[in-house]
Motif scaffolding. Structure first.
Motif, PDB file in Angstrom:
ATOM      1  N   LEU A  28       1.009  -1.279  -0.301  1.00 24.73           N
ATOM      2  CA  LEU A  28      -0.231  -0.057   0.159  1.00 24.73           C
ATOM      3  C   LEU A  28       1.145   1.125   0.135  1.00 24.73           C
ATOM      4  N   ARG A  29       1.762   1.106   1.136  1.00 26.49           N
ATOM      5  CA  ARG A  29       3.010   2.613   0.596  1.00 26.49           C
ATOM      6  C   ARG A  29       3.731   2.709  -0.460  1.00 26.49           C
ATOM      7  N   ALA A  30       3.576   1.421  -1.008  1.00 27.34           N
ATOM      8  CA  ALA A  30       5.205   1.487  -2.521  1.00 27.34           C
ATOM      9  C   ALA A  30       3.506   2.274  -3.468  1.00 27.34           C
ATOM     10  N   ILE A  31       2.418   1.751  -3.365  1.00 28.30           N
ATOM     11  CA  ILE A  31       1.035   2.335  -4.286  1.00 28.30           C
ATOM     12  C   ILE A  31       1.296   4.145  -4.303  1.00 28.30           C
ATOM     13  N   ALA A  32       1.044   4.477  -2.722  1.00 26.43           N
ATOM     14  CA  ALA A  32       0.950   5.747  -2.720  1.00 26.43           C
ATOM     15  C   ALA A  32       2.289   6.476  -2.999  1.00 26.43           C
ATOM     16  N   ILE A  33       3.595   5.576  -2.794  1.00 25.10           N
ATOM     17  CA  ILE A  33       4.919   6.780  -3.351  1.00 25.10           C
ATOM     18  C   ILE A  33       4.788   6.702  -5.424  1.00 25.10           C
TER      19      ILE A  33
ATOM     20  N   LEU B 257       2.486  10.502  -3.840  1.00 28.30           N
ATOM     21  CA  LEU B 257       1.463  10.455  -2.378  1.00 28.30           C
ATOM     22  C   LEU B 257       2.685   9.957  -0.888  1.00 28.30           C
ATOM     23  N   GLU B 258       3.546  10.943  -1.136  1.00 30.69           N
ATOM     24  CA  GLU B 258       4.351  10.729  -0.466  1.00 30.69           C
ATOM     25  C   GLU B 258       5.232  11.402   1.387  1.00 30.69           C
ATOM     26  N   ASP B 259       3.763  11.835   1.497  1.00 32.70           N
ATOM     27  CA  ASP B 259       3.667  11.998   2.479  1.00 32.70           C
ATOM     28  C   ASP B 259       3.246  11.174   3.641  1.00 32.70           C
ATOM     29  N   PHE B 260       2.994  10.669   3.214  1.00 35.82           N
ATOM     30  CA  PHE B 260       1.978   9.220   4.716  1.00 35.82           C
ATOM     31  C   PHE B 260       3.228   8.289   4.900  1.00 35.82           C
ATOM     32  N   VAL B 261       3.010   8.572   6.844  1.00 37.37           N
ATOM     33  CA  VAL B 261       4.281   7.854   7.831  1.00 37.37           C
ATOM     34  C   VAL B 261       3.711   6.282   7.798  1.00 37.37           C
ATOM     35  N   PRO B 262       4.752   5.285   8.153  1.00 32.15           N
ATOM     36  CA  PRO B 262       4.316   4.018   8.095  1.00 32.15           C
ATOM     37  C   PRO B 262       4.399   4.101   9.590  1.00 32.15           C
ATOM     38  N   GLN B 263       3.138   3.583  10.668  1.00 31.09           N
ATOM     39  CA  GLN B 263       2.645   3.089  12.457  1.00 31.09           C
ATOM     40  C   GLN B 263       2.672   4.527  12.869  1.00 31.09           C
TER      41      GLN B 263
ATOM     42  N   ALA C 217      -3.866   4.194  19.812  1.00 32.17           N
ATOM     43  CA  ALA C 217      -4.025   3.314  18.066  1.00 32.17           C
ATOM     44  C   ALA C 217      -2.781   3.752  17.727  1.00 32.17           C
ATOM     45  N   ARG C 218      -2.460   2.824  16.587  1.00 34.60           N
ATOM     46  CA  ARG C 218      -1.577   3.166  15.616  1.00 34.60           C
ATOM     47  C   ARG C 218      -2.199   2.908  14.018  1.00 34.60           C
ATOM     48  N   ILE C 219      -1.966   3.672  13.396  1.00 32.38           N
ATOM     49  CA  ILE C 219      -2.591   3.721  11.899  1.00 32.38           C
ATOM     50  C   ILE C 219      -1.686   2.552  10.830  1.00 32.38           C
ATOM     51  N   ASP C 220      -1.875   2.178  10.061  1.00 33.99           N
ATOM     52  CA  ASP C 220      -0.530   2.054   9.205  1.00 33.99           C
ATOM     53  C   ASP C 220       0.598   2.818   8.351  1.00 33.99           C
ATOM     54  N   LEU C 221      -0.486   3.604   7.994  1.00 38.41           N
ATOM     55  CA  LEU C 221       0.006   4.921   7.585  1.00 38.41           C
ATOM     56  C   LEU C 221      -0.815   6.183   7.662  1.00 38.41           C
ATOM     57  N   ALA C 222       0.098   7.147   7.671  1.00 40.35           N
ATOM     58  CA  ALA C 222      -0.687   8.556   8.157  1.00 40.35           C
ATOM     59  C   ALA C 222      -0.413   9.848   7.859  1.00 40.35           C
ATOM     60  N   ASN C 223      -1.203  10.654   7.006  1.00 37.01           N
ATOM     61  CA  ASN C 223      -0.552  11.457   6.622  1.00 37.01           C
ATOM     62  C   ASN C 223      -1.100  12.958   7.801  1.00 37.01           C
ATOM     63  N   LEU C 224       0.135  13.094   8.536  1.00 35.38           N
ATOM     64  CA  LEU C 224      -0.010  13.977  10.145  1.00 35.38           C
ATOM     65  C   LEU C 224      -0.619  15.577   9.678  1.00 35.38           C
ATOM     66  N   ARG C 225      -0.408  16.463   8.575  1.00 32.06           N
ATOM     67  CA  ARG C 225      -1.258  17.560   8.714  1.00 32.06           C
ATOM     68  C   ARG C 225      -2.197  17.596   8.079  1.00 32.06           C
ATOM     69  N   ILE C 226      -2.843  16.141   7.249  1.00 32.35           N
ATOM     70  CA  ILE C 226      -4.671  16.615   6.951  1.00 32.35           C
ATOM     71  C   ILE C 226      -5.040  15.341   7.774  1.00 32.35           C
ATOM     72  N   ARG C 227      -4.551  14.923   8.899  1.00 31.02           N
ATOM     73  CA  ARG C 227      -5.101  13.169   9.607  1.00 31.02           C
ATOM     74  C   ARG C 227      -5.941  12.201   8.464  1.00 31.02           C
ATOM     75  N   LEU C 228      -5.216  12.119   7.702  1.00 28.44           N
ATOM     76  CA  LEU C 228      -5.738  10.639   6.429  1.00 28.44           C
ATOM     77  C   LEU C 228      -4.715   9.676   6.759  1.00 28.44           C
ATOM     78  N   GLY C 229      -5.712   7.877   7.100  1.00 29.13           N
ATOM     79  CA  GLY C 229      -5.455   7.416   7.429  1.00 29.13           C
ATOM     80  C   GLY C 229      -5.286   6.773   6.586  1.00 29.13           C
ATOM     81  N   LEU C 230      -4.259   5.831   6.342  1.00 35.14           N
ATOM     82  CA  LEU C 230      -4.690   4.766   4.754  1.00 35.14           C
ATOM     83  C   LEU C 230      -4.478   3.215   6.221  1.00 35.14           C
ATOM     84  N   GLU C 231      -4.902   2.069   5.612  1.00 38.34           N
ATOM     85  CA  GLU C 231      -4.955   0.570   6.102  1.00 38.34           C
ATOM     86  C   GLU C 231      -4.769  -0.306   5.881  1.00 38.34           C
ATOM     87  N   ALA C 232      -4.215  -1.578   5.833  1.00 37.12           N
ATOM     88  CA  ALA C 232      -3.890  -2.231   4.599  1.00 37.12           C
ATOM     89  C   ALA C 232      -4.547  -3.851   5.455  1.00 37.12           C
TER      90      ALA C 232
END
Length: 291
Positions: A186-191, A195-201, A211-226
């Motif tokens: 999922l991170r590879a798809i974003a990269i 969309l490289e602002d997503f940080v793991p865990q 709680a932990r979010i798989d991938l998160a954009n802290l600036r807009i508070r958007l999380g991605l989970e696999a």
């Protein structure tokens, strides 16, 4: 006199005739072969019936286990298991017609016990696999402790020739924080979509919640989970996950959850959804599919 099965076990289940003959008489080898205790898999190469297939294939050709097969040997996560074992031979080495079926490569490689070293294994996977699969192996290698970040970067820096820049880029992207191969994909798809602002865990925590979010954009508070198939193994897990989602939502987080099928078979849809949720214009006129 050593027992032939014992000798083979010490050799990882595979040995040449010369290695066996140095410790057991020829008649013992012939007897074990006739009795089905051992198998002949190539000219002068014998295995136990339960020997690792990749190692047996490698030794049947006089080569070493490499690429995805070596990744499996070292316990690194892979997205797709290889259909045939991967084996690397020395440059100009002639393949053996009597060897077991495998995917052959030719290169001078560093080896440990007839398997490419962890660092070389990751570099080979990066060189030959799509980003999603390569990053899954690299992330897993760091996560497992089989390879350090410094070791991987140093090995990548030594690469010369074709694919050098790609290998160094992917090595730099590898992150031990990734918790699964699906998350890495999922991170590879974003990269790849920029969309490289997503940080793991990313940890979301306050006095009442954590709680932990798989991938998160802290600036807009958007999380991605696999979410793998095993994500909800029982009712209690579903209840816990629903409570977690509600708690993230009331704290200002939006979380997009993607299945294995989404990530592996429809990455374009994943990108369009993430772009829309991020407030970015669509890349295509494709209509978002209904559930």
């Amino acid at each position: 006199m050593a027992d032939i099965v014992e000798v083979l076990n010490r050799r990882g289940g595979v040995a040449t005739f010369g290695e066996l003959r140095a410790l057991v008489p020829a008649r013992a080898i012939r007897g074990a072969l006739t009795g089905g205790e051992i198998l002949r898999v190539g000219k002068g190469v014998y295995t136990l019936p339960q020997a690792p297939p990749a190692l047996a294939a490698a030794r049947s050709h006089g080569g070493v286990v490499s690429h995805l097969s070596a990744a499996q040997h070292w316990g690194f996560g892979v997205i797709r298991k290889p259909l045939l074992p991967h084996v690397t031979l020395r440059p100009k080495q002639v393949r053996r017609r009597t060897g077991l079926p495998c995917t052959l490569h030719w290169a001078d490689v560093p080896v440990l016990d007839d398997v490419t070293t962890p660092a070389r294994t990751v570099l080979d996977c990066i060189r030959t696999l799509p980003l999603s699969e390569a990053l899954a192996v690299a992330d897993s290698a760091l996560r497992s402790g089989g390879l350090s970040e410094d070791e991987l970067l140093a090995a990548a820096a030594m690469v010369r020739g074709p694919h050098r820049r790609r290998i160094q880029r992917v090595a730099a992207l590898a992150d031990r924080r990734a918790e699964s191969v699906l998350e890495s994909a999922l991170r590879a798809i974003a990269i790849e979509a920029g969309l490289e602002d997503f940080v793991p865990q990313v940890l979301v925590r306050d006095r009442e919640f954590s709680a932990r979010i798989d991938l998160a954009n802290l600036r807009i508070r958007l999380g991605l989970e696999a979410d793998g198939f095993e994500h909800h193994g029982h009712r209690q897990a579903l209840v816990k996950d629903c409570r977690r989602h509600v708690n993230l939502t009331i704290r200002g987080w939006r979380v997009l959850r993607f299945s294995w099928e989404d990530i592996m078979y429809d990455p374009e849809w994943v990108v369009e959804v993430v772009r829309q949720a991020s407030g970015l214009p669509p890349l295509t006129n494709r209509i978002l599919r209904a559930a």
